[in-house]
Design an enzyme around this catalytic site. Structure first.
Site, PDB file in Angstrom:
ATOM      1  N   GLN A 107       0.842  -1.201   0.000  1.00  0.00           N
ATOM      2  CA  GLN A 107       0.000   0.000   0.000  1.00  0.00           C
ATOM      3  C   GLN A 107       0.878   1.252   0.000  1.00  0.00           C
ATOM      4  O   GLN A 107       1.766   1.396   0.847  1.00  0.00           O
ATOM      5  CB  GLN A 107      -0.916   0.032   1.219  1.00  0.00           C
ATOM      6  CG  GLN A 107      -1.909   1.179   1.136  1.00  0.00           C
ATOM      7  CD  GLN A 107      -2.835   1.267   2.334  1.00  0.00           C
ATOM      8  OE1 GLN A 107      -2.400   1.647   3.415  1.00  0.00           O
ATOM      9  NE2 GLN A 107      -4.096   0.928   2.144  1.00  0.00           N
TER      10      GLN A 107
ATOM     11  N   CYS B 254      -6.784   7.123   4.928  1.00  0.00           N
ATOM     12  CA  CYS B 254      -6.269   7.320   6.279  1.00  0.00           C
ATOM     13  C   CYS B 254      -6.756   8.650   6.877  1.00  0.00           C
ATOM     14  O   CYS B 254      -6.603   9.710   6.270  1.00  0.00           O
ATOM     15  CB  CYS B 254      -4.736   7.294   6.257  1.00  0.00           C
ATOM     16  SG  CYS B 254      -4.054   7.474   7.901  1.00  0.00           S
TER      17      CYS B 254
ATOM     18  N   HIS C  65     -13.910   1.469   3.265  1.00  0.00           N
ATOM     19  CA  HIS C  65     -14.297   1.579   4.672  1.00  0.00           C
ATOM     20  C   HIS C  65     -15.522   2.492   4.705  1.00  0.00           C
ATOM     21  O   HIS C  65     -15.468   3.611   4.205  1.00  0.00           O
ATOM     22  CB  HIS C  65     -13.152   2.169   5.488  1.00  0.00           C
ATOM     23  CG  HIS C  65     -13.453   2.296   6.951  1.00  0.00           C
ATOM     24  ND1 HIS C  65     -12.572   2.807   7.853  1.00  0.00           N
ATOM     25  CD2 HIS C  65     -14.549   1.983   7.670  1.00  0.00           C
ATOM     26  CE1 HIS C  65     -13.105   2.805   9.071  1.00  0.00           C
ATOM     27  NE2 HIS C  65     -14.323   2.307   8.969  1.00  0.00           N
TER      28      HIS C  65
ATOM     29  N   ALA D  14      -9.980  -5.765   9.750  1.00  0.00           N
ATOM     30  CA  ALA D  14      -8.756  -5.248  10.381  1.00  0.00           C
ATOM     31  C   ALA D  14      -8.818  -5.505  11.884  1.00  0.00           C
ATOM     32  O   ALA D  14      -8.278  -6.497  12.376  1.00  0.00           O
ATOM     33  CB  ALA D  14      -8.583  -3.771  10.047  1.00  0.00           C
TER      34      ALA D  14
HETATM   35  C1  LIG Z   1      -3.924   0.273  14.246  1.00  0.00           C
HETATM   36  C2  LIG Z   1      -4.510   0.476  12.886  1.00  0.00           C
HETATM   37  C3  LIG Z   1      -3.685   0.802  11.820  1.00  0.00           C
HETATM   38  C4  LIG Z   1      -4.223   0.986  10.539  1.00  0.00           C
HETATM   39  N1  LIG Z   1      -3.372   1.242   9.478  1.00  0.00           N
HETATM   40  C5  LIG Z   1      -3.892   1.326   8.227  1.00  0.00           C
HETATM   41  C6  LIG Z   1      -3.030   1.464   7.096  1.00  0.00           C
HETATM   42  O1  LIG Z   1      -1.802   1.508   7.193  1.00  0.00           O
HETATM   43  N2  LIG Z   1      -3.599   1.550   5.868  1.00  0.00           N
HETATM   44  C7  LIG Z   1      -4.966   1.489   5.704  1.00  0.00           C
HETATM   45  O2  LIG Z   1      -5.440   1.552   4.575  1.00  0.00           O
HETATM   46  N3  LIG Z   1      -5.790   1.339   6.756  1.00  0.00           N
HETATM   47  C8  LIG Z   1      -5.288   1.247   7.999  1.00  0.00           C
HETATM   48  N4  LIG Z   1      -6.127   1.053   9.045  1.00  0.00           N
HETATM   49  C9  LIG Z   1      -7.578   0.969   8.806  1.00  0.00           C
HETATM   50  C10 LIG Z   1      -8.043  -0.486   8.668  1.00  0.00           C
HETATM   51  O3  LIG Z   1      -7.382  -1.162   7.619  1.00  0.00           O
HETATM   52  C11 LIG Z   1      -9.560  -0.538   8.427  1.00  0.00           C
HETATM   53  O4  LIG Z   1      -9.876   0.146   7.255  1.00  0.00           O
HETATM   54  C12 LIG Z   1     -10.358   0.091   9.579  1.00  0.00           C
HETATM   55  O5  LIG Z   1      -9.825  -0.268  10.834  1.00  0.00           O
HETATM   56  C13 LIG Z   1     -11.829  -0.352   9.524  1.00  0.00           C
HETATM   57  O6  LIG Z   1     -11.911  -1.750   9.489  1.00  0.00           O
HETATM   58  P1  LIG Z   1     -12.221  -2.633  10.815  1.00  0.00           P
HETATM   59  O7  LIG Z   1     -13.526  -2.145  11.359  1.00  0.00           O
HETATM   60  O8  LIG Z   1     -12.273  -4.050  10.300  1.00  0.00           O
HETATM   61  O9  LIG Z   1     -11.118  -2.386  11.776  1.00  0.00           O
HETATM   62  C14 LIG Z   1      -5.617   0.873  10.322  1.00  0.00           C
HETATM   63  C15 LIG Z   1      -6.443   0.552  11.407  1.00  0.00           C
HETATM   64  C16 LIG Z   1      -5.908   0.340  12.669  1.00  0.00           C
HETATM   65  C17 LIG Z   1      -6.838  -0.026  13.798  1.00  0.00           C
END
Ligand SMILES: Cc1cc2nc3c(=O)[nH]c(=O)nc-3n(C[C@H](O)[C@H](O)[C@H](O)COP(=O)(O)O)c2cc1C
Length: 341
Positions: free
Chosen positions: A97, A127, A197, A254
């Site tokens: 990414q 982000c 998302h 995630a």
């Molecule tokens: C600690 C943490 C770090 C994350 N880092 C990234 C990242 O580097 N790139 C990205 O696209 N999303 C990142 N995300 C977002 C997740 O990939 C995801 O889109 C978001 O948490 C919603 O999904 P979930 O409800 O399954 O957690 C991060 C989320 C968390 C909690």
């Protein structure tokens, strides 16, 4: 931010539909396939220890790395190799990414990574972190869809016949922006998938009950491009609800992977995968003990107390008795420890 600080969303329940399609591999440009049950990138969490434990337990099928910010120059090859090493070492396919605001630099970085043997590039337009937004990158680009299009198009041109995908949120201020974002930024561009998302950037991780409705709109807007739904999938039931209610082409998990490291396998089982092994015991304990086992085998490479504490916090929350026990252990005691069921 810690998982315990993030409010959870209860999704509207709909009738469960059998979801064989989540078990079908997703075709990537340039050959190869990946699972439609995708791991969400997690910056700060996907360190070598995490990657090794996940792969030794067979918890996912491929990686999408956390973002690599491309700011003023394309990093040297040694830096790029260092970035992908923990993922490549697992032997699983790797999608890198990238994040940034300069189309030429991002395209050039994609070319370099392609030469290092990864299977695809994902572009981060999602982000919400203050630091990233203040530099105009990540989710901030949702307000500049013409620049997003330039970044996507230049990367696609620089890497023909190579897997390219994007990660979006549904808008910057308001999900009503989604229609114009699709139209201006990605319409007509050949992408392997769009990971969406369902929150807006401004919503950060706040609760919304519009997740499914927004993903339904995103699926329509994506047309022929597979839309991967992301947000608050914490159980196999959540995955089935999301998939059944929206017709999305896949899902991305995630934080769910931290709360239940075996979630991907549980979803496969719920979809009737005959090859998915049964899970016995508490997945978090199995995972945490695997982390400890890896760190014991090679402490110089893998032991990091802050990483253990952070993962424990994500998995159990800081008020859980385990967390209290870990805090009181010395490094030596911690390394010898194993969590009992
Ligand atoms: C600690 C943490 C770090 C994350 N880092 C990234 C990242 O580097 N790139 C990205 O696209 N999303 C990142 N995300 C977002 C997740 O990939 C995801 O889109 C978001 O948490 C919603 O999904 P979930 O409800 O399954 O957690 C991060 C989320 C968390 C909690």
């Amino acid at each position: 931010m810690f998982l315990s600080d993030m409010p959870e969303v209860t999704m509207r329940k709909t009738a469960a539909i059998p979801l064989q399609n989540l078990l079908q591999p997703l075709q990537l440009a340039g050959g190869g396939t990946v699972s439609r049950i995708m791991p969400g990138p997690m910056e700060g969490i996907m360190h070598p220890l995490f990657c090794k434990a996940v792969s030794e337990l067979g918890l996912i099928d491929f990686w999408i790395t956390p973002f690599l910010r491309i700011s003023t120059d394309v990093p040297r090859d040694s830096r790029l190799r260092h970035f992908i090493r923990p993922f490549v070492e697992t032997g699983l396919p790797v999608i890198v990414q990238l994040m940034g605001i300069n189309p030429e630099l991002i395209a050039a970085a994609a070319v370099r990574f392609r030469e290092l043997g990864i299977v695809g590039i994902n572009l981060n337009f999602a982000c919400p972190s203050k630091q990233v937004i203040s530099g105009g990158a990540g989710g901030a680009l949702l307000r500049k869809p013409e620049l997003m299009r330039q970044i996507v198009e230049q990367t696609a041109r620089a890497c023909p016949d190579f897997s390219l995908s994007v990660k979006l949120r549904t808008g910057y201020e308001d999900s009503a922006e989604m229609e114009s974002i699709f139209e201006q930024a990605v319409s007509g561009i050949k992408l392997d998938f769009i990971a969406m998302h369902f929150r807006t950037v401004k919503e950060m991780y706040r609760k919304t009950d519009q997740g499914i409705e927004r993903i339904v709109r995103a699926v329509k807007l994506a047309g022929n491009v597979p839309l991967i739904a992301n947000g608050d999938i914490f159980s196999a039931e959540d995955a089935i609800t999301m998939s059944g209610a929206t017709g999305c082409a896949g899902i991305m998990i995630a934080r769910g992977l931290l709360k239940d490291p075996f979630l991907s396998r549980r979803i496969r089982q719920a979809c009737g995968d005959p090859d998915s092994q049964a899970i016995t015991g508490d997945g978090r304990i199995i995972f945490f003990n695997k982390l400890l086992d890896i760190a014991r085998r090679d402490p110089a490479k893998y032991w990091s107390r802050p990483q253990f504490m952070e993962l424990a916090n994500y998995m159990w929350g800081s008020r859980h008795p385990y967390f209290e026990i870990f805090k009181q252990l010395s490094d030596k005691e911690f390394q010898a420890y194993s969590v009992a069921e």
